[in-house]
Enzyme design. Structure first.
Site, PDB file in Angstrom:
ATOM      1  N   LYS A  53       0.836  -1.207   0.000  1.00 49.56           N
ATOM      2  CA  LYS A  53       0.000   0.000   0.000  1.00 49.56           C
ATOM      3  C   LYS A  53       0.872   1.258   0.000  1.00 49.56           C
ATOM      4  O   LYS A  53       0.628   2.200  -0.760  1.00 49.56           O
ATOM      5  CB  LYS A  53      -0.935  -0.008   1.225  1.00 49.56           C
ATOM      6  CG  LYS A  53      -2.059  -1.041   1.104  1.00 49.56           C
ATOM      7  CD  LYS A  53      -2.865  -1.219   2.398  1.00 49.56           C
ATOM      8  CE  LYS A  53      -3.879  -2.347   2.230  1.00 49.56           C
ATOM      9  NZ  LYS A  53      -4.686  -2.634   3.419  1.00 49.56           N
ATOM     10  N   GLN A  97      -4.503  -1.431   9.635  1.00 46.73           N
ATOM     11  CA  GLN A  97      -4.494  -2.760   9.024  1.00 46.73           C
ATOM     12  C   GLN A  97      -5.118  -3.782   9.977  1.00 46.73           C
ATOM     13  O   GLN A  97      -4.792  -3.815  11.163  1.00 46.73           O
ATOM     14  CB  GLN A  97      -3.048  -3.149   8.667  1.00 46.73           C
ATOM     15  CG  GLN A  97      -2.927  -4.430   7.867  1.00 46.73           C
ATOM     16  CD  GLN A  97      -3.542  -4.349   6.471  1.00 46.73           C
ATOM     17  OE1 GLN A  97      -3.615  -3.282   5.869  1.00 46.73           O
ATOM     18  NE2 GLN A  97      -4.002  -5.468   5.951  1.00 46.73           N
ATOM     19  N   ASP A 120     -10.938   3.109   4.103  1.00 45.59           N
ATOM     20  CA  ASP A 120     -11.284   1.678   4.023  1.00 45.59           C
ATOM     21  C   ASP A 120     -12.802   1.485   3.967  1.00 45.59           C
ATOM     22  O   ASP A 120     -13.285   0.412   3.591  1.00 45.59           O
ATOM     23  CB  ASP A 120     -10.758   0.941   5.269  1.00 45.59           C
ATOM     24  CG  ASP A 120      -9.502   0.130   4.999  1.00 45.59           C
ATOM     25  OD1 ASP A 120      -9.331  -0.339   3.855  1.00 45.59           O
ATOM     26  OD2 ASP A 120      -8.713  -0.037   5.936  1.00 45.59           O
TER      27      ASP A 120
HETATM   28  N1  GUN Z   1      -7.060  -6.724   6.196  1.00 48.35           N
HETATM   29  C1  GUN Z   1      -7.409  -7.451   5.123  1.00 48.35           C
HETATM   30  N2  GUN Z   1      -7.951  -6.664   4.158  1.00 48.35           N
HETATM   31  C2  GUN Z   1      -7.908  -5.399   4.657  1.00 48.35           C
HETATM   32  C3  GUN Z   1      -8.307  -4.143   4.128  1.00 48.35           C
HETATM   33  O1  GUN Z   1      -8.827  -4.015   3.013  1.00 48.35           O
HETATM   34  N3  GUN Z   1      -8.094  -3.077   4.947  1.00 48.35           N
HETATM   35  C4  GUN Z   1      -7.552  -3.195   6.181  1.00 48.35           C
HETATM   36  N4  GUN Z   1      -7.413  -2.082   6.916  1.00 48.35           N
HETATM   37  N5  GUN Z   1      -7.175  -4.339   6.693  1.00 48.35           N
HETATM   38  C5  GUN Z   1      -7.352  -5.443   5.924  1.00 48.35           C
END
Ligand code: GUN
Length: 293
Positions: A53, A97, A120
Site C-alpha cells: 500500500k 491494518q 477503508d
Molecule cells: N485486512 C485485510 N484486508 C484489509 C483491508 O482491506 N483493509 C484493512 N485495513 N485491513 C485489511
C-alpha cells in the site's frame, strides 16, 4: 468455451494512471493527498499488504505516513495517534491494518477514525451510508470488483449475483454494492447448505471463502462472470506453495464467460481503490478549504 480473462493488472495500471494525474493536480493546488497507515504486530501477510500500500502511494504521487506498533501495544496509544491524525488537516486517509491483536476492540478502533478519512469504508457510519445507497467511502476490495465488472460491461442490473463469504471487508459490502446496482443478490458462506445449488444459478459469482481452488467447473453456470477474491497457497501437489484463488481456475475458465485470475485479478484493484479513495478525500478537503476562503 474459454473464458475471457479480466486482467486486474492492466485495469489497475490504467486507473492508477488516472489517479496519479488527479494527485498531481491536487498537489499543484497545495493539497497533496496523504494516507496514514497503522500496523500493529508482526503478522507477515499484514506486513506485505502494508508495504504494498505504501509503495503504491509513492508511485501515484500520494504522500504516505506509516506507524508501526508492537503486538502488545496499549490500545490507548493507537487511539491517541488516531485522534492526532484526525485533527491533522494534511492527512486525508487513515487506515488501520486488520486483524488487530486481541487486546483491541476492533469496532472501537474503526469508529475512532474520522468518517471523512475512513478510506477503508469500515466505519459503521460509512457502512450505513453504503447500505442506504448514499455517498460513502466504499470498501476497497468490493469497489474494485465493481470496477472489474464495469470493465467488461457486465449486465449487473437484473442479474442473479451470488456472493460466497459474509465478511465485513468483502462479502457484506459486495452484496450491498451489487444490490445498489440492481442485481438480485444471494449471500452464501461456509455454512450454506447445498452451496452448488446457489452458485449454479449465478450470472455473477463472487467468491471470497478463503479455501484454495474450492469452486470447480461443476459449480459454475456456463457463461457466468466469475470473480475470485481468494488469495491462498496451493497446499499440495505439483503447484504446492504457489499462489492460488478460491476458484479452480483451470477448470472454471472452460465454463465461465469471464474470469479473474489469481494472482493478477482482484488483488491489484484493491490497492487501486484505496488510492482512489485517498484522492477523493483530498478533493473533498480542497473543496471545503475553497468554500471557506
Ligand atoms: N485486512 C485485510 N484486508 C484489509 C483491508 O482491506 N483493509 C484493512 N485495513 N485491513 C485489511
Amino acid at each position: 468455451m474459454t473464458a475471457r480473462i479480466i486482467d486486474g493488472n492492466a485495469l489497475a495500471a490504467q486507473v492508477r494512471g488516472e489517479i496519479a494525474q488527479r494527485a498531481q493536480a491536487l498537489s499543484a493546488q497545495g493539497e497533496t493527498p496523504c494516507l496514514a497507515v497503522l500496523l500493529v504486530g508482526e503478522d507477515p501477510a499484514s506486513a506485505v499488504y502494508v508495504r504494498n500500500k505504501v509503495a503504491a502511494c509513492e508511485k501515484a504521487g500520494i504522500r504516505s505516513l506509516r506507524f508501526d506498533y508492537a503486538r502488545d501495544v496499549d490500545p490507548a496509544e493507537v487511539m491517541r495517534k488516531l485522534a492526532e491524525l484526525n485533527a491533522d488537516a494534511s492527512v486525508h486517509g487513515i487506515l488501520v491494518q486488520l486483524p488487530l491483536p486481541p487486546q483491541f476492540d476492533e469496532a472501537a478502533v474503526l469508529e475512532a477514525i474520522s468518517i471523512h478519512k475512513d478510506v477503508d469504508g469500515f466505519h459503521a457510519e460509512n457502512v450505513g451510508r453504503l447500505s442506504q445507497n448514499r455517498e460513502a467511502f466504499i470498501p476497497c476490495t468490493p469497489h474494485g470488483v465493481m470496477k472489474m465488472l464495469e470493465s467488461v460491461d457486465a449486465p449487473v442490473q437484473g442479474a442473479e449475483a451470488v456472493v460466497i463469504g459474509r465478511s465485513n471487508i468483502v462479502g457484506k459490502p459486495m452484496a450491498m454494492l451489487l444490490t445498489n446496482a440492481g442485481a438480485t443478490v444471494t449471500v452464501t458462506h461456509s455454512k450454506t447448505r447445498d452451496l452448488a445449488a446457489h452458485t449454479r444459478r449465478a450470472d455473477i459469482l463472487v467468491v471470497a471463502i478463503g479455501r484454495p481452488r474450492f469452486i470447480g467447473a461443476d459449480m459454475i453456470k456456463p457463461g457466468a462472470i466469475v470473480i475470485d477474491v481468494g488469495m491462498n497457497r496451493v497446499p499440495d501437489g505439483p503447484d504446492a506453495g504457489k499462489l492460488c484463488g478460491d476458484v479452480d481456475y483451470a477448470s472454471a475458465s472452460e465454463v465461465a464467460g469471464a474470469i479473474t485470475p489469481v494472482p493478477g485479478g482482484v488483488g491489484p484493484m484493491t490497492i487501486t481503490m484505496l488510492l482512489e479513495n485517498t484522492v477523493i478525500s483530498a478533493q473533498r478537503a480542497l473543496a471545503r478549504r475553497e468554500a471557506r476562503s
